[in-house]
Design a protein around this motif. Structure first.
Motif, mmCIF file in Angstrom:
data_model
loop_
_atom_site.group_PDB
_atom_site.id
_atom_site.type_symbol
_atom_site.label_atom_id
_atom_site.label_comp_id
_atom_site.label_asym_id
_atom_site.label_seq_id
_atom_site.Cartn_x
_atom_site.Cartn_y
_atom_site.Cartn_z
ATOM 1 N N GLU A 174 -1.219 4.922 -3.281
ATOM 2 C CA GLU A 174 -0.017 4.838 -2.444
ATOM 3 C C GLU A 174 0.104 3.459 -1.790
ATOM 4 N N TRP A 175 -0.998 2.953 -1.302
ATOM 5 C CA TRP A 175 -0.995 1.649 -0.631
ATOM 6 C C TRP A 175 -0.602 0.539 -1.611
ATOM 7 N N GLY A 177 0.916 0.877 -4.423
ATOM 8 C CA GLY A 177 2.289 1.073 -4.892
ATOM 9 C C GLY A 177 3.306 0.490 -3.933
ATOM 10 N N ASN A 178 3.084 0.691 -2.634
ATOM 11 C CA ASN A 178 3.994 0.106 -1.642
ATOM 12 C C ASN A 178 3.951 -1.424 -1.677
ATOM 13 N N LYS A 181 5.873 -2.594 -4.727
ATOM 14 C CA LYS A 181 7.320 -2.513 -4.519
ATOM 15 C C LYS A 181 7.800 -3.642 -3.607
ATOM 16 N N ALA A 182 7.021 -3.952 -2.575
ATOM 17 C CA ALA A 182 7.397 -5.048 -1.683
ATOM 18 C C ALA A 182 7.407 -6.381 -2.417
#
Length: 443
Positions: A174-175, A177-178, A181-182
């Motif tokens: 999750e980390w 992936g964020n 995306k950023a």
């Protein structure tokens, strides 16, 4: 033979492993980041600390051969961390083998290395590999929880396995992936900004092209008007004055010299007008009259027309050694000053002097008495000021200055121009006459 070939042929996992290690080329080694080296060193220190404190990770799962080889497993995992950016596929296989080795060795470093494995794959690998790693993390988390429950039938053990799965597998996915995306959003915004900037440049270029096209059309229109109107009138004046001079009556005409002056001026004006038309059409200007050698003829024309005019030129070599653009500026300013004087102060005498200072500065001075009733006005009457603006532009373009205005009952035009100082000019100056002068007056 076929069975032996099938056995000798590597299976898909071995093929992927070999493909991953092929990515470890010299370029990948040269592109390793310093921060990745520091991270690998930090992990190795952490693995050593966990081994030294005998912190176990997998309880009863402990293979003696792997436990004794934990140092080599740690080196393999840390080497894989080095390639997290440059060769993610090789990193995946190296770290995966190290995680399995740590699990079999009962080493707690398995959790730390698994965290780094999925974090790096999701963040740095290709889009396809990133998605595959994220899905694999969810599948492994579910399998870990189910397997723990099936083997232990303990709620506490199952909850512990779930927490470990979340922290070790799902949190890094999750980390990362964020962060991915950023990063993609930042790249997209940067690309959008570049596209907007490029579009603005293209729009500015299109506006400039449209402006240039409009100027070109305006120049073509002006050229047509000059050719069809002004040129036709000058041609008619030249033809009529020429016909009058060729007739027998013109020989006895006391104004024959005036007719010759009119014809000469109209022919010269027509030639310069044609040069301007060619400039407007094609942007190419042929050589026009505008040398200092033409200045005495200009003065003589005004004298023959009845103007009281004094002219002196004390410039060494009469200024013939000066650059042609400089001579043209002097000639054009003098001609415009004479036109203004005869227009705004008709019947008044004029004085033109051309000198050179010791600092190699050319001074052109044109003076004429102010007409009666002018009141010392600084603006000529019945004029638009275009002539003065043109003289100021020519002077500034040549790097000089021009002043025009009344002083002690005189209208004075003073042009100051710097001249290039060179050896050839000085040698020509020394060999030339010190001064030339021409003066005359006709009442």
């Amino acid at each position: 033979m076929e069975e032996s070939a099938a056995v000798a042929a590597p299976g898909p996992p071995l093929a992927r492993l070999r493909k991953g290690y092929r990515g470890l080329d010299v370029r990948a080694l040269a592109n390793i980041k310093v921060e990745d080296m520091a991270l690998a060193g930090g992990y190795f220190a952490l693995f050593w600390l966990l081994a030294a404190t005998n912190i176990s990770a997998t309880g009863g799962i402990r293979v003696a051969a792997f436990a004794s080889a934990w140092l080599g497993i740690a080196v393999l995992g840390c080497a894989g961390v080095l390639f997290r950016r440059t060769a993610p596929s090789a990193m995946a296989w190296m770290c995966s083998l190290a995680v399995v080795g740590f699990v079999l060795a009962g080493h707690a470093g398995a959790f730390v290395l698994a965290f780094e494995l999925f974090f790096s794959l999701v963040l740095f690998a290709s889009a396809k590999a990133s998605r595959l790693a994220a899905r694999s993390a969810w599948v492994l988390a579910a399998l870990l929880v189910l397997a723990t429950f099936a083997l232990t039938l303990s709620v506490a053990g199952t909850l512990t396995a779930a927490v470990v799965a979340v922290v070790t597998l799902l949190t890094p996915v999750e980390w990362a992936g964020n962060l991915r995306k950023a990063n993609l959003l930042t790249e997209s915004e940067s690309a959008r900004a570049d596209a907007v900037h490029e579009a603005a440049e293209q729009r500015l270029l299109a506006e400039r092209n449209a402006h240039d096209l409009a100027l070109e059309q305006e120049r073509a229109h002006m050229a047509r008007e000059l050719h069809d109107v002004i040129s036709a009138r000058l041609s008619a004046i030249a033809l009529q004055s020429g016909a009058a001079l060729q007739s027998g009556a013109a020989v006895q005409d006391p104004h024959e010299s005036l007719l010759r002056h009119i014809r000469a001026e109209s022919v010269a004006g027509l030639e310069e007008l044609n040069n301007m038309i060619r400039l407007l059409h094609a942007g190419e200007l042929t050589e026009t009259m505008g040398k200092l050698s033409d200045l005495p003829n200009l003065v003589a024309h005004y004298q023959r027309a009845g103007t009281s005019l004094l002219f002196s030129n004390t410039v060494p070599d009469a200024g013939h050694h000066l650059p042609l653009p400089l001579q043209t500026v002097i000639y054009r300013v003098a001609a415009e000053a004479l036109v203004n004087a005869t227009k705004h102060a008709p019947g008044q005498g004029m004085d033109i002097s051309l000198t050179q200072s010791p600092a190699h500065t050319i001074l052109l001075r044109v003076t004429n008495p102010l007409p009666d009733g002018s009141g010392g006005s600084t603006v000529p009457r019945n004029g638009t000021g275009t002539g003065l603006a043109s003289m100021h532009f020519r002077a500034a373009h040549a790097g000089g200055t021009l002043t025009a205005g009344p002083s002690d009952g005189q209208w004075i035009v003073l042009l100051t121009l710097p001249t290039p100082h060179c050896t050839e000019a000085n040698s020509v100056t020394a060999a030339a006459p010190a001064a030339t002068s021409s003066q005359g007056a006709i009442s």
